[in-house]
Design a protein around this motif. Sequence first.
Motif, PDB file in Angstrom:
ATOM      1  N   SER A 224       5.821   6.267  -4.941  1.00 33.05           N
ATOM      2  CA  SER A 224       4.974   5.530  -5.678  1.00 33.05           C
ATOM      3  C   SER A 224       5.782   5.204  -6.962  1.00 33.05           C
ATOM      4  O   SER A 224       5.527   3.898  -7.424  1.00 33.05           O
TER       5      SER A 224
ATOM      6  N   ASN B 238      -2.044   2.551  -4.997  1.00 30.36           N
ATOM      7  CA  ASN B 238      -2.030   3.966  -4.449  1.00 30.36           C
ATOM      8  C   ASN B 238      -2.956   4.291  -3.585  1.00 30.36           C
ATOM      9  O   ASN B 238      -3.872   3.642  -3.463  1.00 30.36           O
ATOM     10  N   GLY B 239      -2.878   5.135  -2.837  1.00 35.58           N
ATOM     11  CA  GLY B 239      -3.753   5.648  -1.883  1.00 35.58           C
ATOM     12  C   GLY B 239      -3.162   6.756  -1.065  1.00 35.58           C
ATOM     13  O   GLY B 239      -2.450   7.644  -1.445  1.00 35.58           O
ATOM     14  N   THR B 240      -3.821   7.211   0.239  1.00 36.72           N
ATOM     15  CA  THR B 240      -3.352   8.347   0.880  1.00 36.72           C
ATOM     16  C   THR B 240      -2.178   7.697   1.881  1.00 36.72           C
ATOM     17  O   THR B 240      -2.120   6.716   2.181  1.00 36.72           O
ATOM     18  N   LEU B 241      -1.673   8.754   2.769  1.00 38.46           N
ATOM     19  CA  LEU B 241      -0.668   8.342   3.612  1.00 38.46           C
ATOM     20  C   LEU B 241      -1.361   7.544   4.835  1.00 38.46           C
ATOM     21  O   LEU B 241      -0.578   6.667   5.160  1.00 38.46           O
ATOM     22  N   GLN B 242      -2.500   7.857   5.285  1.00 36.83           N
ATOM     23  CA  GLN B 242      -3.192   7.191   5.973  1.00 36.83           C
ATOM     24  C   GLN B 242      -3.354   5.706   5.651  1.00 36.83           C
ATOM     25  O   GLN B 242      -3.150   4.976   6.587  1.00 36.83           O
ATOM     26  N   ASP B 243      -3.662   5.592   4.338  1.00 37.30           N
ATOM     27  CA  ASP B 243      -3.805   4.350   3.820  1.00 37.30           C
ATOM     28  C   ASP B 243      -2.600   3.496   4.159  1.00 37.30           C
ATOM     29  O   ASP B 243      -2.491   2.353   4.188  1.00 37.30           O
ATOM     30  N   CYS B 244      -1.428   4.112   3.676  1.00 39.68           N
ATOM     31  CA  CYS B 244      -0.098   3.388   3.712  1.00 39.68           C
ATOM     32  C   CYS B 244       0.221   2.935   5.037  1.00 39.68           C
ATOM     33  O   CYS B 244       0.451   1.976   5.280  1.00 39.68           O
TER      34      CYS B 244
ATOM     35  N   GLN C  13       0.703  -1.387   0.010  1.00 38.72           N
ATOM     36  CA  GLN C  13      -0.111   0.131   0.033  1.00 38.72           C
ATOM     37  C   GLN C  13       1.029   1.303  -0.012  1.00 38.72           C
ATOM     38  O   GLN C  13       1.552   1.358   0.803  1.00 38.72           O
TER      39      GLN C  13
ATOM     40  N   CYS D 162       1.268  14.705  12.891  1.00 37.05           N
ATOM     41  CA  CYS D 162       0.458  13.873  12.366  1.00 37.05           C
ATOM     42  C   CYS D 162      -0.362  12.982  13.329  1.00 37.05           C
ATOM     43  O   CYS D 162      -1.689  12.654  13.136  1.00 37.05           O
TER      44      CYS D 162
ATOM     45  N   ILE E  32       1.245   5.712  -1.335  1.00 40.03           N
ATOM     46  CA  ILE E  32       0.353   7.018  -1.363  1.00 40.03           C
ATOM     47  C   ILE E  32       0.261   7.432  -2.791  1.00 40.03           C
ATOM     48  O   ILE E  32      -0.174   6.418  -3.652  1.00 40.03           O
ATOM     49  N   ASN E  33       0.048   8.684  -2.937  1.00 42.48           N
ATOM     50  CA  ASN E  33      -0.413   9.239  -4.153  1.00 42.48           C
ATOM     51  C   ASN E  33       0.286   9.011  -5.375  1.00 42.48           C
ATOM     52  O   ASN E  33       1.734   8.619  -5.256  1.00 42.48           O
TER      53      ASN E  33
END
Length: 634
Positions: A491, A512-518, A482, A602, A484-485
């Motif tokens: 990425s 890809n995803g958000t920093l929170q996803d990662c 997982q 964060c 980020i953008n």
Amino acid sequence: MTHKLTRRGFAKASLASGLGAGLASPALAEGGTELKMLMCWPKNFPGLGTSAERFAERVSVASEGKLRIKVYGAGEIVAPFEVLDAVASGAGDMSHDTNYYWYGKDPAFVYFATVPFGLTADEHFTWLKFGGGQELWDRLGAQHGVKPLAVLNTGAQMGGWFKDEIKSAADLQGLRLRYPGLGGQMLAKLGATPTNIPGGELFTALQSGTIDGLEWIAPWNDLAFGFHRAAKHYYYPGFHEMGHSITTNINADVWAGLSDMERSILQTAADAEYATSLAEYNARNLAALDTLVKDHGVQLHRWPDDIVAEMQRIAPEVTEASAANSPMATEVHASWEARSARSNAAGVTLANMPMRNSSKRAKPCRPRWFLGKSPCPFTARQQRLWPNSSLSSVMPLYFAMPRMRRSTHCCKTERSIWVCSAWLPASHGTYIQPFEDQLEKLAVIYTPYCIWGIPADAPTAIQSVADLAKPEIAAQFRKRIQGINPGAGISRFSRAMITEYGLAAQGFHFENGTLQDCTGAYLDAENENELAIVPLWHPQWLHTETKLRALADPKALLGGQDDATLVIRKDATGKLSPAALAMLRGIHLGNDIVSHLDRDICIGHLTPQDAAKQWIAKNRTLCNSWMEAPDGAA
């Protein structure tokens, strides 16, 4: 084309000759084989046309006249945009074209011509020969009935001709511009209307007002077409075409019918012409640009900063959206990105290598385009000097540049922001290059780098990314990596890692995803006692919450270590006291401190200012040491 009597496929060739049909077979000719080449440009046109003739001559000489090529200009047999279909159907034996003309057939074609902010001529050739590019290209060509060979590269191109000066992105609104390929799609996002017109029709279209501007190639070809007689504003750099590769697509049946020796002759001649044409373009573009400016009053302009910034932002969006339009394009894009990532890593290293004469800087490893003496968007260390050229006193030289993506111009503007931190030389170097001569570097405050991290207590046998390709090791991991953008460096690097290390074969895939996803995906795996890979960087708050082991990256796809450098606008140094400047030069936080500050922001939900104040209050001794002015500072 004409086959010899002993070659397989003779019966088919004889049929084609007897019927005069457009089959994929040659007409008989005494004493050898003659191939019919259909070009997308005028016959004997400087560069493109003359290179085709030179290629034909190479083939004839190498085969002692037994394999010959007859070159036909655009329109002599078919129109330029019909060339590929004509060759595939047998109306011609081979083409001389640019693959981005065939974007509508499959978006994958564009990667074998040129991509915005993409590979240079040498990088492109490296990808084809040693990065799997040719194998992918062969598969793409086979789907359309041809065998492709790279036969020419123009090198870095110009940004184009405009009747009116372009002062900002707003000036592009509503303009009808000849800009093919992905570069045109990028301009469309700024309000322009891109169109594609064959080269032989461009001058008339520009002169008549059918279009408001155009890009063709570079000074040598542009001078030959006389664009300076219809427009006077000439822009650089050509960020849409870092190195444009030209192709000969050979009818698949014709290629199969050639002997091994004949195929080898064509391949060797194509390779030789690729190198020769690039050298010729580099030499002749310099002289032609001199002529355009000195003798014809052409006004040379650097693209406005807001346009460059937007192009940097848009490029990855356009490229990735295009790649998603076909399975072949998706596969080619992944391979191309992997090559791009490796070139970035190599470019950073080579650009900083000292020459034998320590007073000079290394020659640029990645020549890009012509630039003027006006404030230059690329670093002086990357300049290729031409001290004996008349251009050195007038205008453009060649520069090199790492791939640009998205820019933050905080230190360029006249705002109250005087100081910022930039990761140099790799991650943010290109963002400050347009105004690097206006900046002073004060201090290195930490040293960031990218990693693929796994739990520190993972089996000791897992030390390298390459280990993940082993089935017995891959079986222990979650397969989703997982991220980020999609535009972030980590990425891009991670997608390249999946390809270059062959991890997809073991089921690994990057999302890809958000920093929170990662970070959340990694912590979830850790809570469930599962092994996972986190594509991350240091410093980052996750390092304060869990112990990570960075996997070795023997292919250096993650790039090297940067210096987080505090920079200040030179015109702002006079507004600060010597003591304040000395304090700024003395700051050094280090990765661990920055990771904890990142955590406070964060996870602790502090503002950056409050996090800094809290940290300063706890570390006054260290802060006081920064404020001790050296002798002479007041």
